[in-house]
Design an enzyme around this catalytic site. Structure first.
Site, mmCIF file in Angstrom:
data_model
loop_
_atom_site.group_PDB
_atom_site.id
_atom_site.type_symbol
_atom_site.label_atom_id
_atom_site.label_comp_id
_atom_site.label_asym_id
_atom_site.label_seq_id
_atom_site.Cartn_x
_atom_site.Cartn_y
_atom_site.Cartn_z
ATOM 1 N N ASP A 579 0.851 -1.199 0.000
ATOM 2 C CA ASP A 579 0.000 0.000 0.000
ATOM 3 C C ASP A 579 0.886 1.249 0.000
ATOM 4 O OD1 ASP A 579 1.073 -0.148 2.511
ATOM 5 O OD2 ASP A 579 -0.827 -0.408 3.557
ATOM 6 N N ASP A 580 0.310 2.405 0.266
ATOM 7 C CA ASP A 580 1.103 3.627 0.215
ATOM 8 C C ASP A 580 1.775 3.924 1.547
ATOM 9 O OD1 ASP A 580 0.569 4.090 -2.429
ATOM 10 O OD2 ASP A 580 -1.341 5.066 -1.988
#
Ligand code: 6R9
Length: 711
Positions: A579-580
């Protein structure tokens, strides 16, 4: 039975390296681990004394934990003190499937206990009152201290009584913003004793971050100290708290009491700024309270603490852990993953501001009655041998740290300086950072925070542990409360860089993009299929976000946010965040948080942050920044953008590199294509892939041209 297939391969592993000619294997203590060795076996000597000594024993225990979780965990929980037992017919309740209703995890609900009582009073009652609970090693050499279990209990009780006196009661939040003084675990335990919810904020976070957390959890009090020395720097923590409280008041929340520990070695009280009526000196007040404090019995499902962690949006998430399950889980994982014996001296280099310091500096070890080293300083101060100096000084046997530290010490070298006097050829002055220390006391090494690359693993194993100590590479998260995938050091062979197999009671699965479980040798997204006692129960004040972030991406599972592959022998290899979120020196940092700090700068129009490989930190922060029309690029501006990040998050989140971007690569719908930015950041320019879907493909060429100019 189907659930067990991913560990079954262990039973086909041979139990001794000597018997398998086709494998390049070493046995602990007999040879160095090299690139050709893909398996490192525990020695007979180690295994025979280990709590779990063979794959077969693990498999038997693991099977029981999966087939009968209630029985397995109840048996362990019974070793702890419960004021009232949980109902036998309902040990746990779980729903991990959003399609079936609200996500819910409960363990031992209805049981009444107290984690502070179990960590301190119970161990004292068992005759360990005079055992050292904590050794404290200060930033400066020769600045140290210690507390026995009884002394620790007294200090905890005094603080708990003080907190009660100022009106803190069960269910109230208390924010703790302290460096690694013994007062930090003391404050955590004091809150736990009276059923208050602690929320420790890492003392490297800025005033803005602290304020954001204060406004979110609305504490009755903040516990801090005036200043701290870290390496050669002095940081005035109280000033940061003051600024945070001005900011939180503007946002509608005022804190009534700030309890300050006078950290004399860093700063005298005369120099500390003071707010009459709100600020209180710890040393003037707390020691006046009685050293006995009744325990507040709490339900197993009552909250124990909140710990904020980064996610993929700008707002940090308040991960909430409850009491009973977390207690059983941290104690049990600590015991097995480090093969804990009562004679061990345990040192974890993590700060209590992160989950590792909660579960494996404070709760897990103390619940086991262990002796813990608490270290205030920086691991390379005054030089790169500090860790081994501490290991020898306290005869540390279990040493738990992060790959970033291993890599940085590895870079400093094990044999740093040789000064050879040529006229006296035999007189060689060795200043080896590692090897001039004995390290004989070491028994088990541990790693956490990010994947440990095999070369760092081998250096840790061969040089630090003299190829004698197994390495527990523990994969877990703030959310999981405790270890999820980890070696059991005496049970099965290790592979450098693999976290190996699941802990008891954990059912990890690897799924593809569609959320379908994949088997055998495979790669995909790591999920967990069942609940375990240490799991977080919600995000504070935002159960929707809890469900959306963790349970909706792959319905039916807890989604970890990590990628993982499984090899032919069933070993798990974590491959990093999908994910980020980036992982800098084992600290989780949301790209969105850094971006929002950059964009708050008046001259920044837009920012996109990606992670880039970093030799020591694992990942570095690489920021693409678009300036407001007409603002010229300058080094000064880079500094001031960096300052904005330091101010809003903390120094540890400062970008390693700012890359000027006349524009950012976006899709026609306006979504930034981070994939391309990652490639540009890591200079993999021939792997940019398809750029034809970009709204303006020229942007990419401009970005590359600018980075060429700069380098
Ligand atoms: C305990 C902790 C969690 C994230 C996690 C993963 C990474 C942690 C790891 C590891 C590979 C290991 N991570 N331990 N990756 N091998 N042994 O670090 O918690 O700060 O919440 O970070 O760290 O990416 O998802 P937290």
């Amino acid at each position: 039975q189907n659930h067990l297939r991913h560990v079954e391969s262990l039973s086909t592993l041979p139990s001794g390296a000597g018997k398998i000619p086709h494998l390049n294997a070493v046995i602990l203590g007999e040879a160095l681990a090299s690139e050709e060795n893909d398996l490192v076996f525990p020695s007979q000597e180690f295994s025979s004394q280990a709590l779990v000594s063979s794959p077969a024993q693990y498999l038997e225990m693991y099977k029981k934990s999966i087939l009968d979780p209630s029985g397995f965990w109840s048996e362990i929980a019974s070793e702890f003190y419960w004021e009232k037992k949980w109902p036998q017919q309902q040990v746990y309740t779980e729903n991990l499937d959003v399609r079936k209703g609200d996500i819910k995890i409960e363990w031992f609900k209805g049981g009444m206990t107290n984690i502070c009582y179990n960590a301190l009073d119970r161990n004292i009652d068992a005759g360990n009152g005079d055992k050292i609970a904590m050794y404290w090693e200060g930033n400066e050499l020769n600045h140290d201290g210690s507390l026995t279990y009884t002394q620790l209990l007294h200090k905890v009780c005094q603080l708990a009584n003080y907190l009660k006196d100022i009106g803190v009661s069960k269910g109230d939040a208390v924010v703790i913003y302290l460096p690694m003084l013994m007062e930090l675990p003391i404050a955590m335990l004091a809150c736990a004793r009276i059923g208050a919810i602690h929320s420790v904020v890492f003392a490297g976070f800025s005033a803005d971050s602290l304020s954001q957390r204060i406004v979110d959890c609305k504490p009755k009090a903040v516990i801090t100290c005036n200043a701290v020395r870290r390496g050669s720097k002095v940081i005035q923590l109280k000033d940061i708290v003051d600024a945070a409280l001005i900011d939180s008041a503007k946002n509608g929340f005022s804190v009534g009491v700030v309890l300050n520990y006078e950290n004399e070695s860093a700063m005298k009280r005369e120099c500390t700024k003071w707010t009459e009526g709100r600020d209180v000196w710890w040393q003037d007040t707390v020691p006046k309270y009685p050293t006995i404090c009744d325990v507040v019995w709490v339900d197993a499902e009552d909250p124990l603490f909140l710990l904020y962690t980064s996610g993929s949006t700008g707002k940090p998430k308040g991960v909430l852990h409850t009491t009973g399950g977390y207690m059983i889980y941290t104690a049990t994982t600590f015991k097995y993953a480090f093969d804990y014996k009562s004679s061990d001296i345990y040192w974890c280099t993590a700060d209590c501001g992160w989950i590792t310091g909660h579960s494996y500096v404070t709760y897990g070890p103390l619940l086991n009655g262990a002796t813990v080293v608490v270290f205030e300083g920086a691991p390379n101060y005054p030089n790169a041998s500090r860790c081994w100096d501490i290991v020898d000084k306290y005869k540390v046997s279990l040493f738990y740290t992060a790959p970033t530290l291993v890599r940085s010490l590895m870079r400093d070298g094990d044999e740093a300086i040789y000064i050879v006097d040529r006229s006296l050829i035999t007189d060689i002055l060795h200043l080896q950072f590692v090897t001039r220390y004995s390290r004989k006391s070491l028994r088990v090494l541990g790693s956490v925070g990010e994947p440990i690359n095999p070369s760092a693993w081998r250096w840790f194993f061969n040089v630090v542990g003299d190829s004698r100590c197994p390495i527990s590479d523990t994969w877990w998260q703030t959310e999981t409360g405790g270890f999820m995938i980890t070696p059991l050091p005496g049970a099965w062979p290790q592979k450098p860089g693999s976290a190996t197999f699941p802990f008891f009671g954990v059912l990890p699965v690897i799924v593809d993009e569609k959320g379908t479980e994949i088997d055998g040798e495979c790669s995909g997204y790591l999920c967990v299929k069942n609940s375990w006692p240490g799991a977080f129960r919600t995000l504070y004040g935002d159960h929707d976000r809890y469900e959306t972030t963790y349970f909706k991406p792959f319905p039916g599972y807890y989604f970890t946010g990590d990628g993982c592959s499984r090899d032919k022998d069933g070993y798990h290899w974590l491959t990093g965040r999908v994910d980020d979120v980036i992982n800098v020196s084992g600290h989780r940092i949301g790209t969105a948080e850094v971006e929002s700090a950059l964009v708050s700068h008046p001259q920044c129009a837009e920012a996109a942050v990606v992670g880039v490989e970093h030799e020591v930190k694992g990942q570095g922060i690489y920021a693409f920044v678009t300036l407001v029309e007409g603002v010229p690029y300058s080094e000064e501006l880079k500094k001031s953008l960096t300052l904005a990040v330091r101010k809003q998050i903390g120094a540890f989140a400062a970008p390693d590199k700012i890359h000027w971007a006349p524009g950012l690569p976006k899709t026609r719908s306006g979504k930034i294509m981070r994939r391309i930015l990652r490639k540009i950041a890591s200079r993999q320019l021939d792997e940019l892939g398809d750029t034809s879907t970009l709204a303006d493909p020229c942007v990419v060429e401009q970005l590359i041209a600018l980075s060429d100019q700069e380098s």
